[in-house]
Design a protein around this motif. Sequence first.
Motif, PDB file in Angstrom:
ATOM      1  N   ASP B 300       0.826  -1.210   0.000  1.00  0.00           N
ATOM      2  CA  ASP B 300       0.000   0.000   0.000  1.00  0.00           C
ATOM      3  C   ASP B 300       0.861   1.261   0.000  1.00  0.00           C
ATOM      4  O   ASP B 300       0.558   2.229  -0.696  1.00  0.00           O
ATOM      5  N   ALA B 303       2.399   1.673  -3.419  1.00  0.00           N
ATOM      6  CA  ALA B 303       1.371   2.098  -4.383  1.00  0.00           C
ATOM      7  C   ALA B 303       1.062   3.580  -4.198  1.00  0.00           C
ATOM      8  O   ALA B 303       0.922   4.331  -5.169  1.00  0.00           O
ATOM      9  N   ASP B 352      10.519   2.832  -9.860  1.00  0.00           N
ATOM     10  CA  ASP B 352      10.891   1.442 -10.100  1.00  0.00           C
ATOM     11  C   ASP B 352      10.877   0.621  -8.807  1.00  0.00           C
ATOM     12  O   ASP B 352      10.367  -0.504  -8.775  1.00  0.00           O
ATOM     13  N   ARG B 355       7.258  -0.058  -7.811  1.00  0.00           N
ATOM     14  CA  ARG B 355       6.614  -1.103  -8.624  1.00  0.00           C
ATOM     15  C   ARG B 355       7.129  -2.491  -8.223  1.00  0.00           C
ATOM     16  O   ARG B 355       6.360  -3.442  -8.140  1.00  0.00           O
ATOM     17  N   SER B 356       8.430  -2.575  -7.944  1.00  0.00           N
ATOM     18  CA  SER B 356       8.985  -3.871  -7.502  1.00  0.00           C
ATOM     19  C   SER B 356       8.316  -4.342  -6.230  1.00  0.00           C
ATOM     20  O   SER B 356       7.993  -5.523  -6.090  1.00  0.00           O
ATOM     21  N   VAL B 358       5.353  -3.663  -5.122  1.00  0.00           N
ATOM     22  CA  VAL B 358       3.979  -4.098  -5.379  1.00  0.00           C
ATOM     23  C   VAL B 358       3.968  -5.468  -6.069  1.00  0.00           C
ATOM     24  O   VAL B 358       3.207  -6.360  -5.691  1.00  0.00           O
ATOM     25  N   LEU B 359       4.843  -5.645  -7.047  1.00  0.00           N
ATOM     26  CA  LEU B 359       4.852  -6.907  -7.783  1.00  0.00           C
ATOM     27  C   LEU B 359       5.301  -8.075  -6.912  1.00  0.00           C
ATOM     28  O   LEU B 359       4.896  -9.212  -7.141  1.00  0.00           O
ATOM     29  N   GLY B 361       4.679  -8.310  -3.733  1.00  0.00           N
ATOM     30  CA  GLY B 361       3.802  -8.434  -2.567  1.00  0.00           C
ATOM     31  C   GLY B 361       3.161  -9.809  -2.517  1.00  0.00           C
ATOM     32  O   GLY B 361       2.901 -10.413  -3.549  1.00  0.00           O
ATOM     33  N   ARG B 365      -2.380  -9.190  -1.464  1.00  0.00           N
ATOM     34  CA  ARG B 365      -1.488  -8.042  -1.608  1.00  0.00           C
ATOM     35  C   ARG B 365      -2.007  -6.843  -0.833  1.00  0.00           C
ATOM     36  O   ARG B 365      -1.272  -6.101  -0.235  1.00  0.00           O
TER      37      ARG B 365
END
Lengths: 379, 366
Positions: B300, B303, B352, B355-356, B358-359, B361, B365
Amino acid sequence: MDLAFTREEEAFRAEARSWLRAHVPTVPLPSLETEEGFAAHRAWEAELAEDRWSVVNWPAAYGGRDAGLTGWLLFEEEYHAAGAPGRVGQNGISLLAPTLFDHGTEEQRARVLPPMASGRTVWAQAWSEPEAGSDLASLRSKALRTDGGWLLSGQKTWSSRAAFADRAFGLFRTDPDMEKPHQGLTYLMFDLRAPGVTVRPIARLDGKPAFAELFLDEVFVPDEDVIGEPGQGWRIAMSTAGNERGLMLRSPGRYLAAADRLLDLWRTQGSPAFTRDRVADALIGARAYQLFTHAAASRFLDGETIGPESSLNKVFWSEYDIALTETALDLLGEEGESADTDWAERYVFALAGPLYAGTNEIQRDIVAERLLGLPKGRR
Amino acid sequence: MRFLLDPEQRAFTGSLDALLTAADTPTVIRDWARGDHTGGRALWSRLADAGVFALAVPEPYDGLGLRPVELTLAFIELGRHAVPGPLVETVAAATLLAGLDDPGPAKRLLPALASGESVATLTTGGYALDADMADIRLSARPALPAHPALSARPALSARPAFEDEAPSGPTGVQGAAPPGTAEATQLHLAPPPDTPPHPSLDPARRLFPTHHSPRGELLTTAPPLTTPLLLARLTTAAQALGVGLTLLDRTVAYVKQRTQFGAPIGSFQAVKHQLADAKIALEFARPLLLGAALTLTESDVAAAKLTACTAAYRTARTALQLHGAIGYTAEYDLSLWLTKARALRTAWGTPDACRSTVLSGGDPRW
């Protein structure tokens, strides 16, 4: 301030999940936009309604569960996570029903809502005309007074679901002598199989008859099918448009589930770098949409109305949906051209998002003029 | 679920806005950029009186206990007024000190952070923000030269080449520590910088290059960085949202009064739609931020950071475009917000890195 659900709400969620697990078809239904698929989706509506899952936020009297907005949000999360079919009754449920709750009579609600909830009556919308798109108030289809009702004449177009639907709702000009175009309009419901109605299906981009033109020649509509007062149609329709653009046209659950599926696809394809950022952004966008909706729902439950902010929502989800499905097709590589995948169906559907329910240009004008206070200008 | 600010939270936001509106921040910001911290210090003290720093300090040390939602609200206001200084770093440093096994440093340093008498900075990498004026300079960096792969990165060309200086990885004000390095990290109370600040794209962010080997008083060899870094990310994101909100407000005001072709330029659809898009982006960042403040999960917060900084930066580009050439000048106050929108994008978590996070998670998620 919190994001927690009550024990009752969590129990409701669990009940929905377990029902869906037992009932969601294991083989996807044929496309909703074909005759065969339409029938299969209508049967699915009946199955949902049988156990009162088709309209959970409605009052029990009309087939709902009184689950409220929060219950609806939870149900939708479970529904889409379960991979359940698209909703053929969506036009009626999310556009007409809120209008009937706000402006209809008790008789109309009792007559119209239960068959809508069960899929026995599927509704199409009849707003646009060949010369009245974004400038909807310039519409020319008319309703002339007759004994006990009205006679509809004119042409409607881009009528979603009308190729196979049973009934339609829309605006008609009942008083042509008013000063302004949005005056003298009346909100009416009519039968698509009544004498004088010609339905000409229109093939959308992929060839499926997802919408239709309607030619109306002195179609009789009884007084009982007028919603609200004659001449008040614009105001009533705009409250529908508010709902349409607002909270309930596209649930967060839909995009949370789609983003998870996109992530699965990305991983299945070996987590290629060229789509990494877009996959991450899809996950993040779904969460943003969920929390935005929770904030709006909280304000609504606190007694505030959802006004022009719903235009923020509409631009966001419609563009989000295209970005997500485009990413999926890119990930599929050569298969991305194939028209019979679930992703292709979603992509073609998503392409229409910025066009219907008020084009995104109109929504941006609303954001600029009503939320930012910029001066009106020529469109 | 009641995802709404309560009346106290709204009142807190309103009182900070009033305080900052009265403070004439553009003058404070320009002085700060020249190294004159007088006005900034005075403002810092008023912010402390309003309770801003106490929101990150536990009650035993004269704080209010960690309040992420209120911190987020406060940082949106700080961003709206482009307040200069190591605000994020002070909050992160307070949380870090509060989390140490040894209560000594917390006892010694936290009450003055809560009261605003002390200002802290924190670095995990190549730069320490405003280290010249900070009273407490925390350095949480690897004991030895960074990971070989990172050391192989070329030095930033404009950086002064000090004897004992080497690039130390994409951290510090440039970003959060890479995962898995916490064990190798040492926490020092560093001495004042002995070099001039490195020029920043945001002149009000004075970046002091860190030394190759950490020095000063060693506080611990296992600093509990998780929560401090999450808070740094969250408050940077909140600041960015505030920066974006002001850029939008100022630009809306400008296009209403700027006339061309006989009409306010804000009546043209091409102008309206750019501003509508900025509004949409900012309004979708806000609930992510508040949601992240409630859950404090890595996903979170990442994001929220990415979304808020992207929205603010996009708004900055729109603001610059719609102001025309006047917006491109350093003299016009808009520049104070434009440059900050750029700087915050990479501070405490690059796009970057977010995003890493989040991906990678787990499930669920969110």
